[in-house]
Design a protein around this motif. Structure first.
Motif: not given
Length: 308
Positions: A50-52, A65-66, A277-280
């Motif tokens: 999620s943060v690459n 990265s956000l 990202v969606l899962a977190v």
């Protein structure tokens, strides 16, 4: 002959018990290791995606990265954020409807059925003996354009042959209906446990003081059963937030929920980072719900019944 003092005997006994507990403590190590491997480690990996810090794309550099979070979260127009809001509305509606429908069932089992309660309870739980997937497919057959309901309408002459009710399938109605059907038997259980363990002397006292059945229910029964009602609500709300099987089979592309979007990023699309990202985000929402309603989930439902 050496005489051992009482304090020495007590100290030796305490050391033996502690040594025994320490020895038995190693028995939980395999279980903890297994839970870490199958539960915690995947969450850590999803967090890295999620943060690459990790990516499934070959040749793409990885660095913290956000940007995926900034693209998903408001402000701004994002179809996935809109999908999340719509899914939460459907989830709330299904949860409320399931609790409202399950309460009379639980009430009947607790106060009316009496000797037949366990037989009826077994019948209510009978659908759980069948695979969830098969039950959803059965509803797909019932709601299809040439399914059971539309065929019955044609046979009765209520609609022209071939002119089916289109919104029965592949719509938000079909998704909500299948989820509602799925959870009602399960939701009735925590409410039933609370009502079954309720001190009936409180109900008798209310009636002796002149309260009618409706007033007794509103002033005594319902408030005392609220822990079970809220627990039942949470039991539906939490798993339904990530539901994707029912929308996939009876919902169609326009009625997909947030879980379908996450599933799509990890199967149809190569962008695992955005899917992470969606899962977190969904995991965070579930954790917040658990914290908000945790005291109701940990309530000892047997405490409402006073000892004889």
């Amino acid at each position: 002959m050496t005489v051992t003092s009482a304090p020495t005997i007590q100290r030796n006994g305490l050391l033996a018990r502690l040594h025994g507990r320490a020895g038995r403590g190693w028995l939980v190590v395999p279980t903890i290791a297994f839970l870490l491997a199958v539960l915690i480690l995947p969450l850590i990996l999803i967090g890295f995606y999620s943060v690459n810090l990790m990516t499934n794309l070959i040749g793409v550099p990885t660095e913290f990265s956000l940007r995926y979070w900034e693209d998903f979260l408001p402000p701004g127009s994002n179809p996935f954020w809109d999908r999340f809001q719509t899914s939460m509305v459907i989830t709330l509606l299904v949860s409320v409807a399931a609790v409202i429908a399950a309460y009379p069932i639980a009430y009947y089992l607790s106060f009316v059925a009496r000797r037949r309660r366990y037989t009826l309870l077994l019948l209510i739980l009978a659908p759980f003996f069948t695979s969830y997937l098969l039950r959803v497919i059965a509803w797909k057959v019932i709601l299809a354009n040439n399914g059971v309901i539309n065929s019955a309408l044609w046979q009765l002459g209520l609609r022209d042959h071939g002119d089916g009710v289109t919104w029965l399938i592949y719509s938000w109605f079909s998704v909500a209906l299948v989820l509602f059907y799925t959870w009602v038997p399960f939701v009735a259980l925590p409410i039933y446990v609370v009502l079954e363990n309720m001190d009936t002397r409180l109900l008798e006292a209310a009636q002796d003081l002149g309260a009618g059945r409706l007033k007794t229910f509103l002033r005594v029964t319902l408030p005392l059963s609220l822990p079970g009602v809220i627990a039942a609500f949470v039991f539906v709300l939490i798993p339904t937030t990530g539901e994707f099987i029912a929308p996939l089979l009876v919902g169609g592309p326009q009625s997909y929920m947030f879980g379908n979007t996450i599933q799509g990023f990890f199967s149809d699309s190569p962008n695992w980072n955005y899917g992470a990202v969606l899962a977190v985000w969904l995991i965070a929402i579930v954790l917040v719900l658990v914290l908000l309603f945790g005291r109701f989930l940990s309530t000892d439902l047997r405490e409402s019944k006073a000892p004889a």
